[in-house]
Design an enzyme around this catalytic site. Structure first.
Site, PDB file in Angstrom:
ATOM      1  N   ARG A   1      21.752 -17.146  68.462  1.00  0.00           N
ATOM      2  CA  ARG A   1      20.909 -18.305  68.742  1.00  0.00           C
ATOM      3  C   ARG A   1      19.875 -17.899  69.793  1.00  0.00           C
ATOM      4  O   ARG A   1      20.170 -17.172  70.744  1.00  0.00           O
ATOM      5  CB  ARG A   1      21.739 -19.490  69.249  1.00  0.00           C
ATOM      6  CG  ARG A   1      22.517 -20.227  68.168  1.00  0.00           C
ATOM      7  CD  ARG A   1      21.593 -20.982  67.227  1.00  0.00           C
ATOM      8  NE  ARG A   1      22.327 -21.830  66.296  1.00  0.00           N
ATOM      9  CZ  ARG A   1      22.675 -21.466  65.063  1.00  0.00           C
ATOM     10  NH1 ARG A   1      22.389 -20.242  64.640  1.00  0.00           N
ATOM     11  NH2 ARG A   1      23.301 -22.309  64.277  1.00  0.00           N
TER      12      ARG A   1
ATOM     13  N   GLU B   1      12.431 -22.032  68.791  1.00  0.00           N
ATOM     14  CA  GLU B   1      12.178 -21.908  67.354  1.00  0.00           C
ATOM     15  C   GLU B   1      11.660 -23.217  66.753  1.00  0.00           C
ATOM     16  O   GLU B   1      12.190 -24.285  67.076  1.00  0.00           O
ATOM     17  CB  GLU B   1      13.514 -21.521  66.706  1.00  0.00           C
ATOM     18  CG  GLU B   1      13.453 -21.035  65.299  1.00  0.00           C
ATOM     19  CD  GLU B   1      14.798 -20.464  64.858  1.00  0.00           C
ATOM     20  OE1 GLU B   1      15.276 -20.892  63.799  1.00  0.00           O
ATOM     21  OE2 GLU B   1      15.352 -19.611  65.573  1.00  0.00           O
TER      22      GLU B   1
ATOM     23  N   HIS C   1      14.513 -16.197  61.179  1.00  0.00           N
ATOM     24  CA  HIS C   1      15.841 -16.807  61.011  1.00  0.00           C
ATOM     25  C   HIS C   1      16.354 -16.636  59.575  1.00  0.00           C
ATOM     26  O   HIS C   1      16.612 -17.601  58.865  1.00  0.00           O
ATOM     27  CB  HIS C   1      15.808 -18.286  61.385  1.00  0.00           C
ATOM     28  CG  HIS C   1      17.139 -18.788  61.864  1.00  0.00           C
ATOM     29  ND1 HIS C   1      17.276 -19.651  62.924  1.00  0.00           N
ATOM     30  CD2 HIS C   1      18.399 -18.540  61.430  1.00  0.00           C
ATOM     31  CE1 HIS C   1      18.563 -19.924  63.124  1.00  0.00           C
ATOM     32  NE2 HIS C   1      19.267 -19.247  62.214  1.00  0.00           N
TER      33      HIS C   1
END
Length: 340
Positions: free
Chosen positions: A257, A286, A304
């Site tokens: 993350r 993000e 991602h």
């Protein structure tokens, strides 16, 4: 299209709840296989646009929802729950659930589920791909070719770093971290890891892995790979001090993350030569990326893609849907998150 499913589109509202049937809201696009499973348990309303679902549209659907299938881009917080007074389950299509206020859900009697296991191999594969890209400078090489720049092979051209005999430090030896270590072991890497507690001896033996402190891992690893969950305890775990403790010829990989890494500190470390390079699949804010990263050749970045295979995304949607089916049938969920 099956009559039991309707699509969400701005300016179009064909959906009307049918009395007696469970109402299931899907807040983003998921594979059709997951929708088919959900249809067995109720009437499904699914948002199918590429842009995020508008809050007012989402809240209007949640008003009658018995179940919500959410994506990691959704914030399941007090406002979300306040819009869904009948909600029984939030099925998050991700292994991480830092986007879900689990305590708030538990307080309202709402079950929370996630999708562990099914994305382990895909994420581990991507981690190894990033490891090789950054250590062998493959991103730089591709950009050179695509730019049309003249080049000529030579013994000193774009030299990278081999991984055989190098040390991989795994921060978080859970399912994904273990899968990464297994792959790295096959590439001839030595493994150390940092966890809150040691894994079982058989796993350590199979991986040839040694439990060390985080300080030792950072100071001695050639490659540091992050696989811990995002939480208050791990927020900016990799900050300027942590980066300064790494070797100048080492690399950082993050497929966990974004908030685990202080992105501004990482830019400084990459620019100053504090570390040799980084490979990122996730970002602190993000989808925004720190602008300082964009011009650096010693960082590899992908958007991602950890679970981005057809097989994995379908399996994630299917598992989330099966969790919904179980809850609505009065059964225990397959993969509950806390408090259930």
């Amino acid at each position: 299209m099956n009559d039991a499913t309707t699509n969400g589109r701005i300016g179009s509202d064909p959906f009307r709840p049918i009395a007696g049937r469970a109402q299931i809201v899907v807040t983003g696009r998921i594979p059709d296989s997951g929708l088919e499973i959900l249809r067995a348990s109720g009437e499904v309303w699914a948002w199918t646009e590429d842009e995020p679902i508008p809050t007012d549209v989402r809240d209007a659907r949640l008003a009658d929802a018995d179940a919500a299938v959410t994506l990691l881009t959704d914030r399941v917080d007090h406002a979300f729950l306040a819009a869904a007074p009948k909600l029984r389950v939030v099925a998050n299509v991700a292994v991480g659930y830092d986007n879900v206020d689990v305590a708030a859900c538990n307080a309202r009697g709402v079950a929370v589920t996630n999708t562990p296991g099914v994305l382990t191999d895909a994420t581990a594969d991507l981690t190894l791909a990033l490891l090789l890209m950054v250590t062998r400078r493959l991103g730089e090489g591709e950009r050179l070719i695509r730019s049309g720049t003249h080049w000529k092979w030579g013994m000193a051209m774009m030299l990278g770093t081999g991984v055989q005999g190098r040390r991989l430090g795994v921060v978080g030896l859970g399912a994904i971290g273990e899968a990464v270590a297994t792959r790295a072991r096959a590439f001839g890497m030595d493994i150390v890891y940092h966890n809150r507690s040691a894994v079982d001896r058989e796993t350590e033996r199979r991986l040839g892995a040694t439990l060390v402190t985080l300080d030792e891992l950072l100071a001695t690893s050639d490659v540091v790979s992050l696989h811990c969950p995002s939480s208050e305890a791990t927020h900016h775990l990799i900050d300027d001090a942590a980066l300064a403790s790494m070797r100048s010829d080492s690399f950082l990989i993050n497929t966990a993350r974004g908030p685990i890494v202080d992105e501004a500190a990482l830019v400084e470390a990459l620019t100053s030569g504090t570390i040799a390079g980084a490979a990122l699949d996730v970002y602190e804010n993000e989808p925004d990326v720190h602008p300082g990263l964009l011009g650096l050749d010693n960082v590899v970045m992908v958007p991602h893609l950890g679970s981005a295979t057809v097989e994995t995304r379908s399996a994630m949607a299917d598992l989330a849907a099966r969790n919904v089916v179980a809850i609505l049938a009065g059964d225990e969920p397959l993969t509950p998150v806390g408090g259930r």
